[in-house]
Motif scaffolding. Structure first.
Motif, mmCIF file in Angstrom:
data_model
loop_
_atom_site.group_PDB
_atom_site.id
_atom_site.type_symbol
_atom_site.label_atom_id
_atom_site.label_comp_id
_atom_site.label_asym_id
_atom_site.label_seq_id
_atom_site.Cartn_x
_atom_site.Cartn_y
_atom_site.Cartn_z
ATOM 1 N N VAL A 1 0.837 -1.202 0.000
ATOM 2 C CA VAL A 1 0.000 0.000 0.000
ATOM 3 C C VAL A 1 0.871 1.251 0.000
ATOM 4 C CG1 VAL A 1 -1.693 1.333 1.325
ATOM 5 C CG2 VAL A 1 -1.988 -1.151 1.063
ATOM 6 N N ARG A 2 1.892 1.259 0.814
ATOM 7 C CA ARG A 2 2.775 2.441 0.868
ATOM 8 C C ARG A 2 3.529 2.635 -0.446
ATOM 9 N NH1 ARG A 2 3.852 0.970 6.920
ATOM 10 N NH2 ARG A 2 2.450 2.477 7.896
ATOM 11 N N ARG A 3 3.919 1.549 -1.089
ATOM 12 C CA ARG A 3 4.606 1.676 -2.380
ATOM 13 C C ARG A 3 3.666 2.278 -3.422
ATOM 14 N NH1 ARG A 3 6.045 -3.172 -3.217
ATOM 15 N NH2 ARG A 3 4.573 -3.699 -4.840
ATOM 16 N N TYR A 4 2.410 1.823 -3.446
ATOM 17 C CA TYR A 4 1.434 2.408 -4.375
ATOM 18 C C TYR A 4 1.300 3.902 -4.115
ATOM 19 C CZ TYR A 4 -0.748 -1.566 -6.817
ATOM 20 O OH TYR A 4 -1.024 -2.611 -7.646
ATOM 21 N N ALA A 5 1.221 4.297 -2.840
ATOM 22 C CA ALA A 5 1.075 5.719 -2.504
ATOM 23 C C ALA A 5 2.315 6.504 -2.936
ATOM 24 C CB ALA A 5 0.824 5.885 -1.010
ATOM 25 N N THR A 6 3.491 5.945 -2.694
ATOM 26 C CA THR A 6 4.738 6.611 -3.087
ATOM 27 C C THR A 6 4.809 6.781 -4.596
ATOM 28 O OG1 THR A 6 5.881 5.779 -1.133
ATOM 29 C CG2 THR A 6 7.262 6.446 -3.003
ATOM 30 N N GLU A 7 4.473 5.723 -5.336
ATOM 31 C CA GLU A 7 4.494 5.807 -6.799
ATOM 32 C C GLU A 7 3.454 6.800 -7.310
ATOM 33 O OE1 GLU A 7 3.990 1.773 -8.079
ATOM 34 O OE2 GLU A 7 6.028 1.209 -7.472
ATOM 35 N N ALA A 8 2.290 6.822 -6.663
ATOM 36 C CA ALA A 8 1.227 7.739 -7.089
ATOM 37 C C ALA A 8 1.610 9.195 -6.839
ATOM 38 C CB ALA A 8 -0.083 7.405 -6.378
ATOM 39 N N ALA A 9 2.496 9.426 -5.879
ATOM 40 C CA ALA A 9 2.924 10.793 -5.563
ATOM 41 C C ALA A 9 4.224 11.181 -6.263
ATOM 42 C CB ALA A 9 3.105 10.935 -4.047
ATOM 43 N N ASP A 10 4.906 10.220 -6.860
ATOM 44 C CA ASP A 10 6.193 10.466 -7.506
ATOM 45 C C ASP A 10 5.985 11.217 -8.824
ATOM 46 O OD1 ASP A 10 8.529 10.192 -9.171
ATOM 47 O OD2 ASP A 10 9.171 8.519 -7.918
ATOM 48 N N GLU A 11 6.563 12.384 -8.919
ATOM 49 C CA GLU A 11 6.369 13.241 -10.093
ATOM 50 C C GLU A 11 6.784 12.563 -11.394
ATOM 51 O OE1 GLU A 11 4.712 16.179 -11.969
ATOM 52 O OE2 GLU A 11 4.703 16.098 -9.784
ATOM 53 N N ARG A 12 7.790 11.693 -11.346
ATOM 54 C CA ARG A 12 8.256 11.009 -12.553
ATOM 55 C C ARG A 12 7.301 9.906 -13.006
ATOM 56 N NH1 ARG A 12 12.874 8.262 -10.687
ATOM 57 N NH2 ARG A 12 11.845 8.490 -8.706
ATOM 58 N N LEU A 13 6.531 9.343 -12.077
ATOM 59 C CA LEU A 13 5.686 8.194 -12.389
ATOM 60 C C LEU A 13 4.196 8.504 -12.453
ATOM 61 C CD1 LEU A 13 7.338 5.634 -9.925
ATOM 62 C CD2 LEU A 13 7.808 5.906 -12.359
ATOM 63 N N ARG A 14 3.762 9.475 -11.695
ATOM 64 C CA ARG A 14 2.329 9.647 -11.457
ATOM 65 C C ARG A 14 1.506 9.988 -12.692
ATOM 66 N NH1 ARG A 14 0.000 14.538 -10.633
ATOM 67 N NH2 ARG A 14 1.330 16.365 -10.821
ATOM 68 N N ARG A 15 2.036 10.717 -13.635
ATOM 69 C CA ARG A 15 1.247 11.121 -14.812
ATOM 70 C C ARG A 15 0.822 9.937 -15.669
ATOM 71 N NH1 ARG A 15 -1.098 15.912 -14.097
ATOM 72 N NH2 ARG A 15 0.406 17.450 -13.422
ATOM 73 N N LYS A 16 1.653 8.882 -15.685
ATOM 74 C CA LYS A 16 1.276 7.691 -16.450
ATOM 75 C C LYS A 16 0.211 6.887 -15.717
ATOM 76 C CE LYS A 16 4.656 5.161 -18.146
ATOM 77 N NZ LYS A 16 5.967 4.568 -18.446
ATOM 78 N N GLY A 17 0.241 6.931 -14.401
ATOM 79 C CA GLY A 17 -0.711 6.143 -13.634
ATOM 80 C C GLY A 17 -0.456 4.652 -13.812
ATOM 81 N N CYS A 18 -1.498 3.882 -13.695
ATOM 82 C CA CYS A 18 -1.454 2.433 -13.865
ATOM 83 C C CYS A 18 -2.209 2.115 -15.150
ATOM 84 C CB CYS A 18 -2.125 1.770 -12.667
ATOM 85 S SG CYS A 18 -2.542 0.032 -12.887
ATOM 86 N N MET B 1 -11.514 -3.358 0.164
ATOM 87 C CA MET B 1 -11.270 -1.945 0.473
ATOM 88 C C MET B 1 -9.871 -1.535 -0.002
ATOM 89 S SD MET B 1 -9.524 0.223 2.837
ATOM 90 C CE MET B 1 -9.058 -0.918 4.111
ATOM 91 N N LEU B 2 -8.882 -2.405 0.219
ATOM 92 C CA LEU B 2 -7.520 -2.085 -0.212
ATOM 93 C C LEU B 2 -7.409 -2.050 -1.731
ATOM 94 C CD1 LEU B 2 -5.407 -4.099 2.381
ATOM 95 C CD2 LEU B 2 -5.737 -1.616 2.270
ATOM 96 N N LEU B 3 -8.094 -2.960 -2.416
ATOM 97 C CA LEU B 3 -8.099 -2.939 -3.880
ATOM 98 C C LEU B 3 -8.629 -1.598 -4.395
ATOM 99 C CD1 LEU B 3 -7.958 -4.261 -6.744
ATOM 100 C CD2 LEU B 3 -10.301 -5.008 -6.325
ATOM 101 N N VAL B 4 -9.757 -1.172 -3.856
ATOM 102 C CA VAL B 4 -10.348 0.100 -4.273
ATOM 103 C C VAL B 4 -9.414 1.261 -3.904
ATOM 104 C CG1 VAL B 4 -12.298 1.675 -3.916
ATOM 105 C CG2 VAL B 4 -12.706 -0.775 -4.248
ATOM 106 N N LEU B 5 -8.809 1.193 -2.740
ATOM 107 C CA LEU B 5 -7.859 2.223 -2.334
ATOM 108 C C LEU B 5 -6.686 2.292 -3.309
ATOM 109 C CD1 LEU B 5 -6.644 4.237 -0.163
ATOM 110 C CD2 LEU B 5 -5.387 2.229 0.639
ATOM 111 N N LEU B 6 -6.103 1.143 -3.643
ATOM 112 C CA LEU B 6 -4.943 1.132 -4.535
ATOM 113 C C LEU B 6 -5.285 1.731 -5.888
ATOM 114 C CD1 LEU B 6 -3.426 -2.382 -3.702
ATOM 115 C CD2 LEU B 6 -2.714 -0.143 -2.822
ATOM 116 N N GLN B 7 -6.454 1.378 -6.422
ATOM 117 C CA GLN B 7 -6.859 1.936 -7.716
ATOM 118 C C GLN B 7 -7.133 3.433 -7.586
ATOM 119 O OE1 GLN B 7 -6.490 -0.076 -10.472
ATOM 120 N NE2 GLN B 7 -5.648 -1.266 -8.793
ATOM 121 N N GLY B 8 -7.749 3.819 -6.483
ATOM 122 C CA GLY B 8 -8.015 5.240 -6.245
ATOM 123 C C GLY B 8 -6.740 6.046 -6.081
ATOM 124 N N LEU B 9 -5.738 5.465 -5.416
ATOM 125 C CA LEU B 9 -4.456 6.150 -5.282
ATOM 126 C C LEU B 9 -3.864 6.465 -6.652
ATOM 127 C CD1 LEU B 9 -2.750 4.137 -2.382
ATOM 128 C CD2 LEU B 9 -3.758 6.432 -2.241
#
Length: 194
Positions: free
Chosen positions: A88-105, A161-169
Motif C-alpha cells: 500500500v505504501r509503495r502504491y502511494a509513493t508511486e502515485a505521488a512520484d512526479e516522474r511516475l504519477r502522470r502515467k498512472g497504472c 477496500m484495499l483494492l479500491v484504495l490502490l486503484q483510487g491512489l
C-alpha cells in the motif's frame, strides 16, 4: 516463400505498451503507432491485427509484468501484515512520484477509458482486479491466522477496500499535484488494519 519479419515483435509490443500507457487508447492513432514503433502499417496489422488487438496484448503484457512481484511480496513466509502495508505504501509513493504519477497504472487507465464500453477491456480489468484482490485476501487471512489482524476483521472486505484504495491512489495521484493527499489516504486506510 514467407518473408521474415524485419522487426522484433516483442520489442514492438513493449514500445506500443509504453505509448498506450503514456497517451491512452483513444489518443493513440495507428499513425502514432507506426511512427513510434518504426514499423510499416501493413506489418503492424499483419503481426498484431487491429489497434484494439494490439492494445489488449499490450495490456496483457503490462499485467504479466506488474502482478507477479506483488504476488511474490504478499506470499512470502513470515508476518503478512508488514508486506500488505509495504504494498500500500509503495502504491502511494508511486502515485505521488512526479516522474511516475502522470502515467498512472495502465490497468486503472483502461478501467476509466475503455472498460465502461469495451467488454474485452472490462474482462481484462476485472481479471486483474480479481487476482489482486485474491492475493490481498490471502495475505490478510494469513495475517489473521498468525494473530497480526484482529479476529473481528473480515479479510475479504478489507482486501476489497484495499483494492479500491490502490486503484483510487493511482487515479488521484495521476491528477493531483499534492502528494500528501495520496499518502494520508493510504495511512488512514492502513490504520483500519490495526
Amino acid at each position: 516463400m514467407a518473408r521474415t519479419k524485419e522487426f522484433d515483435p516483442e520489442a514492438a509490443l513493449q514500445a506500443a505498451l509504453e505509448l498506450f500507457w503514456r497517451r491512452g487508447y483513444e489518443a493513440t492513432s495507428m499513425s502514432d503507432l507506426v511512427a513510434h514503433l518504426g514499423i510499416g502499417r501493413a506489418s503492424l496489422y499483419a503481426t498484431f491485427g487491429s489497434k484494439h488487438e494490439l492494445y489488449l496484448r499490450a495490456l496483457e503484457r503490462y499485467d504479466r509484468a506488474g502482478l507477479p512481484p506483488i504476488v511474490r511480496e504478499l506470499s512470502q513466509p513470515g508476518p503478512a501484515l508488514p508486506a500488505v502495508r509495504a504494498v500500500v505504501r509503495r502504491y502511494a509513493t508511486e502515485a505521488a512520484d512526479e516522474r511516475l504519477r502522470r502515467k498512472g497504472c495502465m490497468v486503472t487507465n483502461a478501467a476509466a477509458e475503455l472498460a465502461p464500453h469495451d467488454p474485452a477491456a472490462e474482462r481484462h480489468v476485472e481479471r486483474n482486479w480479481d487476482q489482486l484482490e485474491t492475493v490481498l485476501h490471502s495475505a490478510l487471512v494469513r495475517a489473521q491466522a498468525q494473530g497480526e489482524l484482529p479476529a473481528e476483521r473480515d479479510p475479504l472486505t478489507l482486501a476489497r477496500m484495499l483494492l479500491v484504495l490502490l486503484q483510487g491512489l493511482r487515479v488521484v495521484g495521476k491528477a493531483s499535484a499534492d502528494p500528501a493527499r495520496v499518502r494520508d489516504a493510504a495511512e488512514q486506510a492502513l490504520a483500519l488494519l490495526d
